[in-house]
Design an enzyme around this catalytic site. Structure first.
Site, PDB file in Angstrom:
ATOM      1  N   GLY A  10       0.880  -1.171   0.000  1.00 29.53           N
ATOM      2  CA  GLY A  10       0.000   0.000   0.000  1.00 29.53           C
ATOM      3  C   GLY A  10       0.914   1.216   0.000  1.00 29.53           C
ATOM      4  O   GLY A  10       1.725   1.389   0.915  1.00 29.53           O
ATOM      5  N   ALA A  11       0.804   2.023  -1.066  1.00 29.63           N
ATOM      6  CA  ALA A  11       1.699   3.184  -1.210  1.00 29.63           C
ATOM      7  C   ALA A  11       0.889   4.476  -1.156  1.00 29.63           C
ATOM      8  O   ALA A  11       1.199   5.443  -1.850  1.00 29.63           O
ATOM      9  CB  ALA A  11       2.488   3.072  -2.514  1.00 29.63           C
ATOM     10  N   ARG A  83     -11.185   5.897   5.763  1.00 32.30           N
ATOM     11  CA  ARG A  83     -12.508   6.490   6.026  1.00 32.30           C
ATOM     12  C   ARG A  83     -12.660   7.860   5.384  1.00 32.30           C
ATOM     13  O   ARG A  83     -11.697   8.582   5.210  1.00 32.30           O
ATOM     14  CB  ARG A  83     -12.683   6.697   7.543  1.00 32.30           C
ATOM     15  CG  ARG A  83     -12.980   5.466   8.274  1.00 32.30           C
ATOM     16  CD  ARG A  83     -13.493   5.802   9.658  1.00 32.30           C
ATOM     17  NE  ARG A  83     -12.433   6.131  10.601  1.00 32.30           N
ATOM     18  CZ  ARG A  83     -12.667   6.609  11.825  1.00 32.30           C
ATOM     19  NH1 ARG A  83     -13.901   6.854  12.223  1.00 32.30           N
ATOM     20  NH2 ARG A  83     -11.671   6.847  12.652  1.00 32.30           N
ATOM     21  N   ARG A  89     -15.044   2.978  11.031  1.00 32.77           N
ATOM     22  CA  ARG A  89     -13.999   2.069  10.551  1.00 32.77           C
ATOM     23  C   ARG A  89     -14.637   0.775  10.021  1.00 32.77           C
ATOM     24  O   ARG A  89     -14.149   0.162   9.084  1.00 32.77           O
ATOM     25  CB  ARG A  89     -13.032   1.728  11.689  1.00 32.77           C
ATOM     26  CG  ARG A  89     -12.226   2.931  12.186  1.00 32.77           C
ATOM     27  CD  ARG A  89     -11.331   2.547  13.350  1.00 32.77           C
ATOM     28  NE  ARG A  89     -10.505   3.663  13.811  1.00 32.77           N
ATOM     29  CZ  ARG A  89     -10.855   4.512  14.782  1.00 32.77           C
ATOM     30  NH1 ARG A  89     -12.012   4.374  15.400  1.00 32.77           N
ATOM     31  NH2 ARG A  89     -10.042   5.482  15.135  1.00 32.77           N
ATOM     32  N   ASN A  96     -11.993  -3.988   2.376  1.00 37.74           N
ATOM     33  CA  ASN A  96     -10.649  -4.260   2.879  1.00 37.74           C
ATOM     34  C   ASN A  96     -10.411  -5.743   3.175  1.00 37.74           C
ATOM     35  O   ASN A  96      -9.263  -6.199   3.123  1.00 37.74           O
ATOM     36  CB  ASN A  96     -10.358  -3.376   4.103  1.00 37.74           C
ATOM     37  CG  ASN A  96     -10.123  -1.922   3.690  1.00 37.74           C
ATOM     38  OD1 ASN A  96     -10.032  -1.628   2.498  1.00 37.74           O
ATOM     39  ND2 ASN A  96     -10.022  -1.027   4.657  1.00 37.74           N
ATOM     40  N   HIS A 176      -9.589  -1.328  18.208  1.00 37.23           N
ATOM     41  CA  HIS A 176      -9.325   0.012  17.677  1.00 37.23           C
ATOM     42  C   HIS A 176     -10.634   0.617  17.161  1.00 37.23           C
ATOM     43  O   HIS A 176     -10.854   0.790  15.978  1.00 37.23           O
ATOM     44  CB  HIS A 176      -8.302  -0.094  16.545  1.00 37.23           C
ATOM     45  CG  HIS A 176      -7.942   1.215  15.933  1.00 37.23           C
ATOM     46  ND1 HIS A 176      -7.496   2.280  16.658  1.00 37.23           N
ATOM     47  CD2 HIS A 176      -7.953   1.631  14.635  1.00 37.23           C
ATOM     48  CE1 HIS A 176      -7.248   3.297  15.836  1.00 37.23           C
ATOM     49  NE2 HIS A 176      -7.532   2.921  14.604  1.00 37.23           N
TER      50      HIS A 176
HETATM   51  O1  TXD Z   1      -4.495   2.954  13.697  1.00 39.69           O
HETATM   52  C1  TXD Z   1      -4.706   2.454  12.613  1.00 39.69           C
HETATM   53  N1  TXD Z   1      -4.615   1.144  12.446  1.00 39.69           N
HETATM   54  C2  TXD Z   1      -5.067   3.297  11.460  1.00 39.69           C
HETATM   55  C3  TXD Z   1      -5.573   2.649  10.286  1.00 39.69           C
HETATM   56  C4  TXD Z   1      -4.907   4.710  11.485  1.00 39.69           C
HETATM   57  C5  TXD Z   1      -5.184   5.457  10.355  1.00 39.69           C
HETATM   58  C6  TXD Z   1      -5.636   4.856   9.111  1.00 39.69           C
HETATM   59  N2  TXD Z   1      -5.869   3.464   9.182  1.00 39.69           N
HETATM   60  C7  TXD Z   1      -6.212   2.713   7.986  1.00 39.69           C
HETATM   61  O2  TXD Z   1      -5.038   2.513   7.201  1.00 39.69           O
HETATM   62  C8  TXD Z   1      -7.169   3.338   7.017  1.00 39.69           C
HETATM   63  O3  TXD Z   1      -8.498   3.208   7.490  1.00 39.69           O
HETATM   64  C9  TXD Z   1      -6.919   2.505   5.785  1.00 39.69           C
HETATM   65  O4  TXD Z   1      -7.608   1.261   5.866  1.00 39.69           O
HETATM   66  C10 TXD Z   1      -5.415   2.229   5.846  1.00 39.69           C
HETATM   67  C11 TXD Z   1      -4.572   3.017   4.869  1.00 39.69           C
HETATM   68  O5  TXD Z   1      -4.786   4.394   5.054  1.00 39.69           O
HETATM   69  P1  TXD Z   1      -4.146   5.453   4.012  1.00 39.69           P
HETATM   70  O6  TXD Z   1      -4.525   6.798   4.515  1.00 39.69           O
HETATM   71  O7  TXD Z   1      -2.734   5.144   3.723  1.00 39.69           O
HETATM   72  O8  TXD Z   1      -5.038   5.122   2.725  1.00 39.69           O
HETATM   73  P2  TXD Z   1      -4.725   5.475   1.174  1.00 39.69           P
HETATM   74  O9  TXD Z   1      -3.945   6.726   1.053  1.00 39.69           O
HETATM   75  O10 TXD Z   1      -6.029   5.370   0.448  1.00 39.69           O
HETATM   76  O11 TXD Z   1      -3.778   4.281   0.716  1.00 39.69           O
HETATM   77  C12 TXD Z   1      -4.234   2.987   0.536  1.00 39.69           C
HETATM   78  C13 TXD Z   1      -3.469   2.422  -0.637  1.00 39.69           C
HETATM   79  C14 TXD Z   1      -3.784   3.112  -1.966  1.00 39.69           C
HETATM   80  O12 TXD Z   1      -2.587   3.573  -2.564  1.00 39.69           O
HETATM   81  C15 TXD Z   1      -4.422   1.998  -2.814  1.00 39.69           C
HETATM   82  O13 TXD Z   1      -4.103   2.076  -4.194  1.00 39.69           O
HETATM   83  C16 TXD Z   1      -3.811   0.771  -2.177  1.00 39.69           C
HETATM   84  O14 TXD Z   1      -3.816   1.043  -0.783  1.00 39.69           O
HETATM   85  N3  TXD Z   1      -4.523  -0.468  -2.436  1.00 39.69           N
HETATM   86  C17 TXD Z   1      -3.889  -1.638  -2.577  1.00 39.69           C
HETATM   87  N4  TXD Z   1      -2.591  -1.936  -2.525  1.00 39.69           N
HETATM   88  C18 TXD Z   1      -2.244  -3.217  -2.743  1.00 39.69           C
HETATM   89  N5  TXD Z   1      -3.144  -4.196  -2.982  1.00 39.69           N
HETATM   90  C19 TXD Z   1      -4.459  -3.928  -3.035  1.00 39.69           C
HETATM   91  N6  TXD Z   1      -5.346  -4.907  -3.272  1.00 39.69           N
HETATM   92  C20 TXD Z   1      -4.888  -2.595  -2.836  1.00 39.69           C
HETATM   93  N7  TXD Z   1      -6.094  -1.989  -2.814  1.00 39.69           N
HETATM   94  C21 TXD Z   1      -5.856  -0.685  -2.566  1.00 39.69           C
END
Ligand code: TXD
Length: 319
Positions: A10-11, A83, A89, A96, A176
């Site tokens: 995840g980038a 979110r 969440r 997810n 969480h």
């Molecule tokens: O305390 C905690 N655990 C958290 C969790 C605190 C803050 C955010 N939290 C969760 O982390 C949030 O609810 C999300 O489920 C994740 C990732 O948050 P982020 O802000 O980094 O989300 P983004 O910017 O949307 O990045 C998600 C990336 C995006 O680049 C997608 O293209 C990629 O995930 N993505 C994937 N990568 C690989 N494989 C698959 N299948 C895929 N689907 C989406």
């Protein structure tokens, strides 16, 4: 000795911040993986071009193929969706969970010896599912939430008491979600438990209650401000603290979502508890003594996690 290899699955906002911090801290070589083409390549090149300025010698690479994570020592998983305002969440579960299946299978095939830190929400259910999809041992698959929630708690306490964040130790346990359990009696400022600080006039009971409430809603507070996603700086730093404790065998006690085998009277699920993180992954769970009120709050939070696990089983029968 060869550098550690850190794969970030995840980038997006957290993934990119993780890559930035890992490179700056010279934690190891970084692989950024995403399904979107160009984003992991672009972010890793941008950060690589900053390494001469950091003065750190690490390699960064962006990939869209799981073969690229081969041999990773640590995998940090943020793949999925975050979110938006008004969402809980739990609303993320359906999308997810499917992402966790793909990620778990990718890790199983290419990085079966990694220490895996899941960040994707809803956290406790996603890390539980990720462990099963990956088949990695329970002590090598953990979830990040407690370090973040506790950091928020510590920050709010520092702001109120005028004491350095470094001298504040605070703990949030359980799932969480908004019913997480800030452990007021076991949290300390300069070694003094929070109820004693109220006695000494550092803050009123109402102010302490307000801090507990704000901690519980800390994620939502940021979502409401950003409007386009959720927190990423503090979540990334929190996961880096966990990865560092593993890679350097520091054996820090960090609140993490770990698989319980009888501790706190629970088995077969992941939930937030203090754990010793070292070269063996989760080396030990620390059990805080809990009174009736804390037990009831913990049980409520665990019930929410169990509800999410049931919902996952409804979607994915193999779980
Ligand atoms: O305390 C905690 N655990 C958290 C969790 C605190 C803050 C955010 N939290 C969760 O982390 C949030 O609810 C999300 O489920 C994740 C990732 O948050 P982020 O802000 O980094 O989300 P983004 O910017 O949307 O990045 C998600 C990336 C995006 O680049 C997608 O293209 C990629 O995930 N993505 C994937 N990568 C690989 N494989 C698959 N299948 C895929 N689907 C989406």
């Amino acid at each position: 000795m060869a550098r550690a290899k850190i794969a970030l699955i995840g980038a997006g906002m957290i993934g990119g911040t993780l890559a930035h911090v890992a490179a700056r801290e010279e934690l190891g070589d970084v692989i950024l993986f995403d399904i979107v083409e160009g984003i992991p390549q672009g972010k890793s090149l941008d950060i690589a071009e900053a390494t001469p300025v950091f003065g750190t010698d690490v390699a960064l690479k962006g990939v869209n193929d799981y073969a690229g994570i081969a041999g990773a020592d640590v995998c940090i998983v943020t793949a999925g969706v975050p979110r938006k305002p008004g969402m809980s969440r739990d609303d993320l579960l359906g999308i997810n969970l499917k992402v966790m299946k793909a990620v778990g299978e990718g890790i199983k095939a290419h990085a079966p010896n990694a220490f895996v830190i899941c960040i994707t929400n809803p956290l406790d259910a996603m890390v539980w599912a990720l462990q099963q999809f990956s088949g990695l041992p329970h002590n090598k698959v953990i979830g990040m939430a407690g370090v973040l929630d506790s950091a928020r708690f510590r920050y709010f306490l520092a702001e109120k008491t005028g004491v350095s964040v470094e001298d504040i130790h605070a703990w949030t346990l359980g799932g969480h979600g908004d019913d997480m359990v800030p452990m007021v009696r076991h949290s300390t400022v300069g070694g003094l438990p929070l109820p004693e600080l109220v006695n000494q006039g550092f803050m009123t009971q109402e102010e302490l209650d307000g801090i507990v409430k704000r901690t519980r809603g800390g994620g939502g507070e940021i979502v409401a401000l950003l409007k386009t996603g959720s927190a990423y700086y503090a979540p990334a730093e929190s996961a880096i603290a966990m990865a560092t404790s593993y890679l350097k065998d520091k054996k820090r006690v960090l609140p993490c979502a770990v698989h319980l085998t009888g501790q706190y009277g629970l088995s077969g699920l992941y939930v937030g508890v203090p754990a010793v993180i070292g070269a063996g992954g989760v080396e030990r769970v620390i059990e805080f003594p809990t009174n009736d009120e804390e037990k009831a709050m913990f049980a409520k939070s665990v019930d929410s996690v169990k509800g999410l696990m049931e919902a996952c089983k409804g979607i994915e029968p193999s779980l």
